[in-house]
Design an enzyme around this catalytic site. Structure first.
Site, PDB file in Angstrom:
ATOM      1  CB  VAL A 178      -3.891  -0.444   5.774  1.00 43.92           C
ATOM      2  CG1 VAL A 178      -4.368  -1.723   6.565  1.00 43.92           C
ATOM      3  CG2 VAL A 178      -3.660  -0.683   4.452  1.00 43.92           C
ATOM      4  CB  CYS A 204      -0.979  -0.053   1.113  1.00 48.42           C
ATOM      5  SG  CYS A 204      -1.780   1.519   1.349  1.00 48.42           S
ATOM      6  CD  GLU A 252      -8.552   8.965   4.917  1.00 47.86           C
ATOM      7  OE1 GLU A 252      -7.407   9.306   4.048  1.00 47.86           O
ATOM      8  OE2 GLU A 252      -9.425   8.138   4.739  1.00 47.86           O
ATOM      9  CB  SER A 253      -1.616   8.263   3.965  1.00 53.55           C
ATOM     10  OG  SER A 253      -2.201   8.951   3.051  1.00 53.55           O
TER      11      SER A 253
END
Ligand SMILES: N[C@@H](CCC(=O)N[C@@H](CS)C(=O)NCC(=O)O)C(=O)O
Length: 189
Positions: free
Chosen positions: A50, A10, A63-64
């Site tokens: 993720v 990811c 939330e990156s």
């Protein structure tokens, strides 16, 4: 010790991994099988996606982009927002416009919906990096970290051909151990 629910494949999780590595934060990585996700993942994040960053104190953050900004505020050293307010604003814009500037075209190419858009977006990145060394200006930081995971994966999965400025940027990003580590993750996928 904090936990990162993550997946090697990811690129959004890669953003969080790179920031954690840049800041030297020890954490437990829990690898999630995205094809057979545990039901409890939906308790951590209602979308089931993720990355999710969790602290012992009870904070659970999906939330990156939110995770990157939180880590930057919580662990300010080394700084990953540019010092200059204008460059900082431009870094935020790079993150906010990620889908338009790379993400949508990348995923269209991954689905087999043509590469023209992706090539146009890479040409835009090339032009930006001809004018300045890093995406938001004079300093490496969150804007670069926000984009580099897709470029690394695109090289492997879409056989991207990078222009000289983008290739040089990737090499300079990769000279940072945090990004080199991510490059090794991608090579092992
Ligand atoms: N907006 C999210 C996107 C995260 C995302 O799309 N993660 C993917 C893996 S790269 C995922 O978990 N996909 C599983 C799904 O959508 O069900 C972020 O920035 O963290």
């Amino acid at each position: 010790m904090p936990t990162l629910y993550t997946a090697d494949r990811c690129p959004y999780a890669a953003r969080a991994r790179i920031v954690l590595a840049e800041k030297g934060i020890a954490y437990e990585a829990v690898e999630i099988d995205l094809d057979d996700r545990p039901a409890w993942m939906y308790e951590k994040n209602p979308t089931g996606r993720v990355p999710v960053f969790e602290e012992d104190e009870g904070l659970v953050l999906p939330e990156s982009e939110v995770i990157m900004e939180y880590l930057e505020e919580r662990f300010p050293e080394p700084a990953l927002w540019p010092d200059d307010p204008a460059e900082r604003a431009l870094a935020r814009l790079w993150l906010q416009r990620f889908d338009d500037r790379l993400g949508d075209a990348y995923y269209a190419a991954r689905r087999g919906d043509g590469r023209e858009q992706l090539e146009a977006r890479l040409a835009d990145l090339e032009r930006a990096l001809e004018a300045q060394p890093w995406l938001s200006g004079r300093e490496y930081g969150l804007a670069d970290i926000g984009y580099v995971p897709w470029i690394l994966r695109g090289l492997e999965r879409l056989e991207l051909e990078l222009g000289p400025a983008l290739a040089d940027w990737l090499e300079r990003c990769s000279s940072r151990p945090a990004v080199a580590q991510e490059r090794a993750v991608v090579a092992a996928l």
